[in-house]
Design a protein around this motif. Structure first.
Motif, mmCIF file in Angstrom:
data_model
loop_
_atom_site.group_PDB
_atom_site.id
_atom_site.type_symbol
_atom_site.label_atom_id
_atom_site.label_comp_id
_atom_site.label_asym_id
_atom_site.label_seq_id
_atom_site.Cartn_x
_atom_site.Cartn_y
_atom_site.Cartn_z
ATOM 1 N N LEU A 1 0.792 -1.232 0.000
ATOM 2 C CA LEU A 1 0.000 0.000 0.000
ATOM 3 C C LEU A 1 0.825 1.283 0.000
ATOM 4 O O LEU A 1 0.261 2.366 -0.191
ATOM 5 N N ILE A 2 2.119 1.197 0.191
ATOM 6 C CA ILE A 2 2.912 2.426 0.342
ATOM 7 C C ILE A 2 2.951 3.241 -0.949
ATOM 8 O O ILE A 2 2.934 4.471 -0.905
ATOM 9 N N ASP A 3 2.966 2.587 -2.106
ATOM 10 C CA ASP A 3 2.980 3.342 -3.370
ATOM 11 C C ASP A 3 1.631 3.985 -3.681
ATOM 12 O O ASP A 3 1.574 5.184 -3.942
ATOM 13 N N PRO A 4 0.535 3.244 -3.670
ATOM 14 C CA PRO A 4 -0.727 3.895 -4.037
ATOM 15 C C PRO A 4 -1.264 4.873 -2.984
ATOM 16 O O PRO A 4 -1.842 5.896 -3.330
ATOM 17 N N LEU A 5 -1.066 4.559 -1.698
ATOM 18 C CA LEU A 5 -1.619 5.425 -0.652
ATOM 19 C C LEU A 5 -0.633 6.443 -0.118
ATOM 20 O O LEU A 5 -1.024 7.427 0.502
ATOM 21 N N GLY A 6 0.662 6.202 -0.315
ATOM 22 C CA GLY A 6 1.683 7.097 0.221
ATOM 23 C C GLY A 6 2.097 6.656 1.617
ATOM 24 O O GLY A 6 1.412 5.874 2.293
ATOM 25 N N PHE A 7 3.260 7.163 2.038
ATOM 26 C CA PHE A 7 3.776 6.762 3.341
ATOM 27 C C PHE A 7 2.901 7.202 4.508
ATOM 28 O O PHE A 7 2.712 6.427 5.451
ATOM 29 N N PRO A 8 2.353 8.413 4.517
ATOM 30 C CA PRO A 8 1.562 8.805 5.699
ATOM 31 C C PRO A 8 0.393 7.868 5.986
ATOM 32 O O PRO A 8 0.177 7.478 7.137
ATOM 33 N N VAL A 9 -0.352 7.457 4.966
ATOM 34 C CA VAL A 9 -1.497 6.574 5.183
ATOM 35 C C VAL A 9 -1.021 5.144 5.457
ATOM 36 O O VAL A 9 -1.481 4.494 6.403
ATOM 37 N N ALA A 10 -0.091 4.644 4.642
ATOM 38 C CA ALA A 10 0.408 3.277 4.842
ATOM 39 C C ALA A 10 1.147 3.154 6.175
ATOM 40 O O ALA A 10 1.027 2.143 6.875
ATOM 41 N N GLY A 11 1.894 4.187 6.553
ATOM 42 C CA GLY A 11 2.590 4.169 7.837
ATOM 43 C C GLY A 11 1.622 4.169 9.011
ATOM 44 O O GLY A 11 1.838 3.489 10.016
#
Length: 188
Positions: free
Chosen positions: A127-137
């Motif tokens: 999920l880090i690519d489609p959602l970005g680090f803030p959401v995936a983190g």
């Protein structure tokens, strides 16, 4: 008729039973099993040194420390530690058992928790690519807390979001390490 007196210096040893096995002797390698760690460190040190010395560096060196310096120092340190550990083990040194941990080794492993944590890490990687680090983190921090037993539904997601945003801002904006921003790319 003679009787044995308690003062007699030699007392007869109990007879061995016919089915008794003599105590097995431990092999030399088993007694010196820490040498395996020494060999591992030696191989790792040789690998790091070989890689560092064969590194092809195209950029001009700025200052006294170049790109080969740290890997060479780490490789040499690994070799030194391997030799010192081997000498200590051969002289009779033994590693001490862990005494500070409160782990009951008779209990089985908690595979449910291990698999859930592995799933959380895998989901973060996907999920880090489609959602970005803030959401995936945030999902990573909250998922790990939930898997490890925290059930504070009012507090945990907020702490996870704050930790994730703080990590993103520190790495992306302050340290210059670009992380995928996802939908928040323009906001932060």
């Amino acid at each position: 008729m003679t009787t044995a007196t308690p003062e007699s210096p030699e007392s007869p040893e109990p007879p061995e039973s016919p089915g008794a096995q003599p105590e097995p002797r431990r092999s030399w390698l088993k007694e010196h099993s820490e040498l395996g760690v020494s060999v591992l460190l030696l191989v790792l040190g040789l690998l790091v040194l070989t890689d560092a010395l064969t590194m092809d560096v195209d950029i001009a060196q700025r200052g006294p420390i170049g790109p080969k310096t740290v890997p060479i120092a780490v490789g040499a340190g690994l070799l030194l530690i391997a030799v010192l550990l081997a000498v200590d083990v051969l002289r009779g040194g033994r590693g001490e058992a862990e005494s500070g941990e409160d782990v009951d080794l008779s209990e089985p492993a908690d595979w449910r928790t291990v698999l859930l944590l592995a799933g959380v890490f895998l989901a973060t990687a996907v999920l880090i690519d489609p959602l970005g680090f803030p959401v995936a983190g945030a999902l990573l921090f909250w998922g790990a807390a939930f898997t490890l037993g925290s059930r504070r539904y009012d507090r945990d997601p907020l702490i996870a979001a704050a930790l994730s945003l703080l990590t993103y801002v520190v790495f992306n904006n302050l340290l210059g390490v670009p992380l995928p921003g996802g939908p928040l790319m323009g906001v932060l």
